[in-house]
Write an enzyme that holds these catalytic residues in place. Structure first.
Site, PDB file in Angstrom:
ATOM      1  N   GLY A 218      38.098  37.231  36.589  1.00 23.30           N
ATOM      2  CA  GLY A 218      37.897  37.477  35.233  1.00 23.30           C
ATOM      3  C   GLY A 218      38.258  36.182  34.392  1.00 23.30           C
ATOM      4  O   GLY A 218      38.412  36.321  32.971  1.00 23.30           O
TER       5      GLY A 218
ATOM      6  N   HIS B  95      43.001  45.925  45.743  1.00 24.49           N
ATOM      7  CA  HIS B  95      42.491  45.032  44.962  1.00 24.49           C
ATOM      8  C   HIS B  95      43.749  44.500  44.056  1.00 24.49           C
ATOM      9  O   HIS B  95      44.741  45.305  43.650  1.00 24.49           O
ATOM     10  CB  HIS B  95      41.451  45.627  43.732  1.00 24.49           C
ATOM     11  CG  HIS B  95      40.804  44.817  42.956  1.00 24.49           C
ATOM     12  ND1 HIS B  95      41.646  44.205  41.655  1.00 24.49           N
ATOM     13  CD2 HIS B  95      39.800  44.156  42.939  1.00 24.49           C
ATOM     14  CE1 HIS B  95      40.662  43.203  41.010  1.00 24.49           C
ATOM     15  NE2 HIS B  95      39.404  43.140  41.872  1.00 24.49           N
TER      16      HIS B  95
ATOM     17  N   LYS C 104      34.776  48.547  38.235  1.00 23.54           N
ATOM     18  CA  LYS C 104      36.381  48.515  37.396  1.00 23.54           C
ATOM     19  C   LYS C 104      36.215  49.569  36.486  1.00 23.54           C
ATOM     20  O   LYS C 104      35.271  50.698  36.641  1.00 23.54           O
ATOM     21  CB  LYS C 104      36.533  47.303  36.772  1.00 23.54           C
ATOM     22  CG  LYS C 104      36.732  46.122  37.857  1.00 23.54           C
ATOM     23  CD  LYS C 104      37.233  44.822  37.338  1.00 23.54           C
ATOM     24  CE  LYS C 104      37.420  43.629  38.436  1.00 23.54           C
ATOM     25  NZ  LYS C 104      38.140  42.349  38.208  1.00 23.54           N
TER      26      LYS C 104
ATOM     27  N   GLU D 202      44.290  44.104  41.113  1.00 20.31           N
ATOM     28  CA  GLU D 202      44.587  44.845  39.809  1.00 20.31           C
ATOM     29  C   GLU D 202      45.432  45.989  40.230  1.00 20.31           C
ATOM     30  O   GLU D 202      46.407  46.456  39.168  1.00 20.31           O
ATOM     31  CB  GLU D 202      43.431  45.329  38.999  1.00 20.31           C
ATOM     32  CG  GLU D 202      42.761  43.968  38.508  1.00 20.31           C
ATOM     33  CD  GLU D 202      41.274  43.974  38.207  1.00 20.31           C
ATOM     34  OE1 GLU D 202      40.704  44.919  38.019  1.00 20.31           O
ATOM     35  OE2 GLU D 202      40.931  42.978  37.991  1.00 20.31           O
TER      36      GLU D 202
ATOM     37  N   ASN E  56      31.868  45.278  41.677  1.00 20.30           N
ATOM     38  CA  ASN E  56      32.938  46.250  41.499  1.00 20.30           C
ATOM     39  C   ASN E  56      32.806  46.503  39.834  1.00 20.30           C
ATOM     40  O   ASN E  56      33.268  45.594  39.296  1.00 20.30           O
ATOM     41  CB  ASN E  56      34.391  45.517  41.814  1.00 20.30           C
ATOM     42  CG  ASN E  56      35.609  46.148  41.398  1.00 20.30           C
ATOM     43  OD1 ASN E  56      35.415  47.343  40.951  1.00 20.30           O
ATOM     44  ND2 ASN E  56      36.634  45.595  41.657  1.00 20.30           N
TER      45      ASN E  56
ATOM     46  N   SER F  46      35.277  35.283  39.634  1.00 21.06           N
ATOM     47  CA  SER F  46      34.016  34.679  38.698  1.00 21.06           C
ATOM     48  C   SER F  46      32.949  34.253  39.490  1.00 21.06           C
ATOM     49  O   SER F  46      32.354  33.222  39.420  1.00 21.06           O
ATOM     50  CB  SER F  46      35.048  33.326  38.232  1.00 21.06           C
ATOM     51  OG  SER F  46      35.992  33.858  37.128  1.00 21.06           O
TER      52      SER F  46
HETATM   53  P1  13P Z   1      35.129  38.556  37.936  1.00 19.83           P
HETATM   54  O1  13P Z   1      33.987  38.638  38.910  1.00 19.83           O
HETATM   55  O2  13P Z   1      34.976  39.404  36.691  1.00 19.83           O
HETATM   56  O3  13P Z   1      35.852  37.587  38.029  1.00 19.83           O
HETATM   57  O4  13P Z   1      36.097  39.811  38.904  1.00 19.83           O
HETATM   58  C1  13P Z   1      36.151  39.731  40.455  1.00 19.83           C
HETATM   59  C2  13P Z   1      36.807  41.000  40.808  1.00 19.83           C
HETATM   60  O5  13P Z   1      38.000  41.146  40.678  1.00 19.83           O
HETATM   61  C3  13P Z   1      35.917  41.930  41.831  1.00 19.83           C
HETATM   62  O6  13P Z   1      36.862  42.710  42.543  1.00 19.83           O
END
Ligand code: 13P
Length: 251
Positions: free
Chosen positions: A174, A96, A12, A98, A10, A214
């Protein structure tokens, strides 16, 4: 039938069109070397067309990072499932954390998006996950159950068989804090059990449940060794070619 592993990146809100195409081409080359797993990349909307043209004919699948539920209309800022079909994009990340946390997307909205995607032949990657506060308050399973049930409200067994679920604990996204393989496996087994009770057993056995939060080259192998972890949804580490290549080539 064993479930085919799926590694998804992803991206983002990162990368210019040129950077996205460059990374996608390199990822597609690695993916072409693996015939026992699926690889998905989710570029930002601005790069979907270019990336789709660049890797559309390879074995790499492309996903959008969200999708609207109507085919067209007065929905400023949204992209419809038929627009994705038009670009040759077969999958969409939906719900998601977010989107849920920063943009206040509700389970109801997530459900509309899931149904809109399915109705137009787009495979939803439905994301669910608890916050740290919810985990500490012992609410993890309750929260996940309600996100999953509400996200899939009104879907039949046949519809659900086509989806991918991604368990992404919000506290692990993250942050560098991964759920331990035991924590993740416990949740994945629970989710599969829940899907078995709500839908048919054979359908629940078929659904791929990804772990996200992560995921890195140094933890992917142990996560993927868990019986109910069928893949990974990778954020930060998917933006670096070497680390994503290693994750795709998990052992
Ligand atoms: P990270 O791998 O940066 O923790 O993000 C995970 C994520 O939100 C994937 O959709």
């Amino acid at each position: 039938m064993p479930r085919r592993p799926l590694i998804a990146g992803n991206w983002k809100m990162h990368l210019s069109v040129a950077q996205a195409v460059e990374l996608a081409e390199k990822v597609a080359e690695v993916a072409a070397g693996c015939n026992d797993r699926d690889v998905v990349i989710a570029p930002p909307f601005t790069a979907l067309d270019a990336v789709s043209k660049a890797v559309g004919k390879t074995s790499t699948f492309i996903a959008s990072q969200n999708v609207a539920w109507e085919k067209e209309g007065a929905f400023t800022g949204e992209i419809s499932p038929t627009m994705l079909v038009d670009l040759g994009v077969p999958m969409a990340i939906i719900g998601h954390s977010e989107r849920r946390q920063i943009f206040q997307e509700s389970d109801k909205m997530v459900n509309l998006r899931v149904k809109g995607a399915l109705a137009n032949g787009i495979v939803p990657i439905l994301c669910i996950g608890e916050t740290l506060g919810q985990r500490e308050a012992d609410m993890t399973f309750k929260v996940l159950e309600s996100q999953l049930a509400e996200g899939l409200e009104g879907c039949t067994s046949e519809m659900v068989g086509d989806i991918v679920v991604a368990y992404e604990p919000v506290w692990a996204i993250g942050t560098g804090k991964t759920a331990s393989k035991e924590q993740a496996q416990e949740v994945h087994a629970y989710l599969r059990q829940f899907l078995e009770e709500k839908y048919r057993k054979d359908i629940a056995q078929k659904i791929r449940i990804l772990y996200g939060g992560s995921v890195k080259p140094d933890n992917v192998d142990s996560l993927m060794a868990q019986p109910d972890i069928d893949g990974a949804l990778v954020g930060g580490a998917a933006l670096k070619f070497e680390s994503f290549a290693r994750i795709i080539n998990f052992i």
